[in-house]
Design an enzyme around this catalytic site. Structure first.
Site, mmCIF file in Angstrom:
data_model
loop_
_atom_site.group_PDB
_atom_site.id
_atom_site.type_symbol
_atom_site.label_atom_id
_atom_site.label_comp_id
_atom_site.label_asym_id
_atom_site.label_seq_id
_atom_site.Cartn_x
_atom_site.Cartn_y
_atom_site.Cartn_z
ATOM 1 N N HIS A 142 -8.526 -0.758 6.038
ATOM 2 C CA HIS A 142 -8.678 -2.210 6.563
ATOM 3 C C HIS A 142 -9.413 -3.048 5.781
ATOM 4 O O HIS A 142 -10.267 -2.522 4.890
ATOM 5 C CB HIS A 142 -9.765 -1.722 7.825
ATOM 6 C CG HIS A 142 -9.820 -3.035 8.650
ATOM 7 N ND1 HIS A 142 -9.146 -3.623 9.415
ATOM 8 C CD2 HIS A 142 -11.224 -4.056 8.513
ATOM 9 C CE1 HIS A 142 -9.542 -4.309 10.075
ATOM 10 N NE2 HIS A 142 -11.080 -5.017 9.515
ATOM 11 N N GLU A 202 -10.953 4.081 18.981
ATOM 12 C CA GLU A 202 -11.210 2.726 18.990
ATOM 13 C C GLU A 202 -10.825 2.160 17.969
ATOM 14 O O GLU A 202 -11.107 2.829 16.492
ATOM 15 C CB GLU A 202 -12.938 2.863 19.053
ATOM 16 C CG GLU A 202 -13.443 3.057 20.173
ATOM 17 C CD GLU A 202 -13.456 4.822 20.608
ATOM 18 O OE1 GLU A 202 -13.347 5.401 19.628
ATOM 19 O OE2 GLU A 202 -12.817 5.117 21.672
ATOM 20 N N VAL A 203 -10.351 1.005 17.950
ATOM 21 C CA VAL A 203 -9.650 0.562 16.607
ATOM 22 C C VAL A 203 -10.601 -0.004 15.454
ATOM 23 O O VAL A 203 -11.751 -0.413 15.841
ATOM 24 C CB VAL A 203 -8.992 -0.882 17.182
ATOM 25 C CG1 VAL A 203 -8.329 -1.651 15.743
ATOM 26 C CG2 VAL A 203 -7.822 -0.640 18.240
ATOM 27 N N ASN A 258 -6.651 5.367 7.830
ATOM 28 C CA ASN A 258 -6.497 3.827 7.915
ATOM 29 C C ASN A 258 -6.998 3.111 6.781
ATOM 30 O O ASN A 258 -8.377 3.589 6.165
ATOM 31 C CB ASN A 258 -6.987 3.289 9.257
ATOM 32 C CG ASN A 258 -6.232 1.869 9.515
ATOM 33 O OD1 ASN A 258 -5.233 1.389 9.084
ATOM 34 N ND2 ASN A 258 -7.144 1.035 10.186
ATOM 35 N N ASN A 279 0.860 -1.120 -0.008
ATOM 36 C CA ASN A 279 0.042 -0.231 -0.110
ATOM 37 C C ASN A 279 0.924 1.324 -0.098
ATOM 38 O O ASN A 279 0.549 2.133 -0.728
ATOM 39 C CB ASN A 279 -0.984 0.039 1.283
ATOM 40 C CG ASN A 279 -2.312 -0.840 0.889
ATOM 41 O OD1 ASN A 279 -3.191 -0.525 0.290
ATOM 42 N ND2 ASN A 279 -2.247 -1.963 1.365
ATOM 43 N N ARG A 290 1.574 1.323 25.638
ATOM 44 C CA ARG A 290 1.195 1.906 24.267
ATOM 45 C C ARG A 290 1.103 3.538 24.184
ATOM 46 O O ARG A 290 1.204 3.950 23.342
ATOM 47 C CB ARG A 290 -0.142 1.319 23.760
ATOM 48 C CG ARG A 290 -0.002 -0.261 23.615
ATOM 49 C CD ARG A 290 -0.953 -0.720 22.484
ATOM 50 N NE ARG A 290 -1.962 -0.451 22.846
ATOM 51 C CZ ARG A 290 -3.331 -1.373 23.136
ATOM 52 N NH1 ARG A 290 -2.850 -2.311 23.241
ATOM 53 N NH2 ARG A 290 -4.407 -1.114 23.547
HETATM 54 C C1 GRF Z 1 -3.494 -4.240 4.170
HETATM 55 O O1 GRF Z 1 -4.640 -5.393 3.725
HETATM 56 C C2 GRF Z 1 -4.176 -3.298 5.272
HETATM 57 O O2 GRF Z 1 -5.438 -3.373 4.973
HETATM 58 C C3 GRF Z 1 -3.896 -4.257 6.429
HETATM 59 O O3 GRF Z 1 -2.438 -4.964 6.140
HETATM 60 C C4 GRF Z 1 -2.572 -4.776 4.760
HETATM 61 C C5 GRF Z 1 -1.045 -4.316 4.457
HETATM 62 O O4 GRF Z 1 -0.436 -4.856 3.558
HETATM 63 N N1 GRF Z 1 -3.959 -3.610 7.483
HETATM 64 P P1 GRF Z 1 0.834 -4.116 2.750
HETATM 65 O O5 GRF Z 1 1.896 -4.187 3.785
HETATM 66 O O6 GRF Z 1 0.510 -2.895 2.482
HETATM 67 O O7 GRF Z 1 1.102 -4.881 1.416
#
Ligand code: GRF
Length: 188
Positions: free
Chosen positions: A103, A137-138, A101, A13, A59
């Site tokens: 997800h 909140e996660v 973020n 990503n 944390r």
């Molecule tokens: C993604 O699918 C993200 O949503 C999740 O971890 C993955 C990260 O992948 N939380 P990368 O390290 O960007 O390949």
């Protein structure tokens, strides 16, 4: 706009965000030796490691160290991209509405670290990804974009996650571009 990307893993990503030409000024990892750090170095982007092992279980202290590093690089938008340490309130106070973020599920379904396997286990036929503003909140907070991914009978967690990540790698840079345009003239 100065973006700081927080990543723990392979960093695909992150790579998509870099390839989109977004203004990434820092890649911060919570552990050494990750693919994300290598990608940052390849792209000549500054890196910082705030090693979770040195702080956990505290944390809040970990989060304070992350915020210090972000501040030191004058970051004004924080993009979590596969960051696997839970962050506490200080970052959400310092960067209110400026932490994003991605997800791998259609939130609010399947929060947590095993979202892809949980979707398979639940037997749903469609899952996907969610780009959202992060709050303490996660895997919660205002949703910015979502895209569905169909689940195939033959899917394993790996094959399904890979198809979800293909979608994330298009959607996340688009959303960050939109935010960068919105925040562009509004420096902190
Ligand atoms: C993604 O699918 C993200 O949503 C999740 O971890 C993955 C990260 O992948 N939380 P990368 O390290 O960007 O390949």
């Amino acid at each position: 706009m100065r973006i700081g990307v927080l990543a723990s893993g392979s960093g695909t990503n992150l790579q998509a965000i870099l390839d989109a030409g977004l203004p990434v000024v820092l890649v911060l990892a919570d552990r050494p030796g990750t693919g994300a750090l290598e990608r940052a170095e390849q792209a000549a982007v500054a890196t910082e490691i705030v090693d979770r092992k040195a702080y956990l279980p505290d944390r809040v202290a970990f989060t304070d160290a992350v915020v210090d590093a972000l501040r030191a690089h004058d970051v004004d938008l924080v993009a979590m991209a596969g960051f696997m340490t839970i962050l506490e309130k200080p970052i959400f106070d310092e960067y209110e509405n400026r932490v994003t973020n991605t997800h791998p599920s259609l939130l609010p379904a399947f929060r947590g670290a095993h979202a892809v396997q949980d979707a398979l286990d639940a037997g749903v036929k469609v899952t996907g990804c969610t780009i959202h503003l992060a709050i303490p909140e996660v895997d919660s907070g205002p949703i910015l974009a979502q895209q569905a991914v169909e689940i195939r009978d033959e899917d394993t967690a790996e094959t399904l996650h890979e198809r979800i990540k293909e979608v994330e790698r298009v959607l996340y840079p688009e959303v960050l571009r939109r935010l960068a345009d919105e925040f562009g003239t509004d420096s902190r």
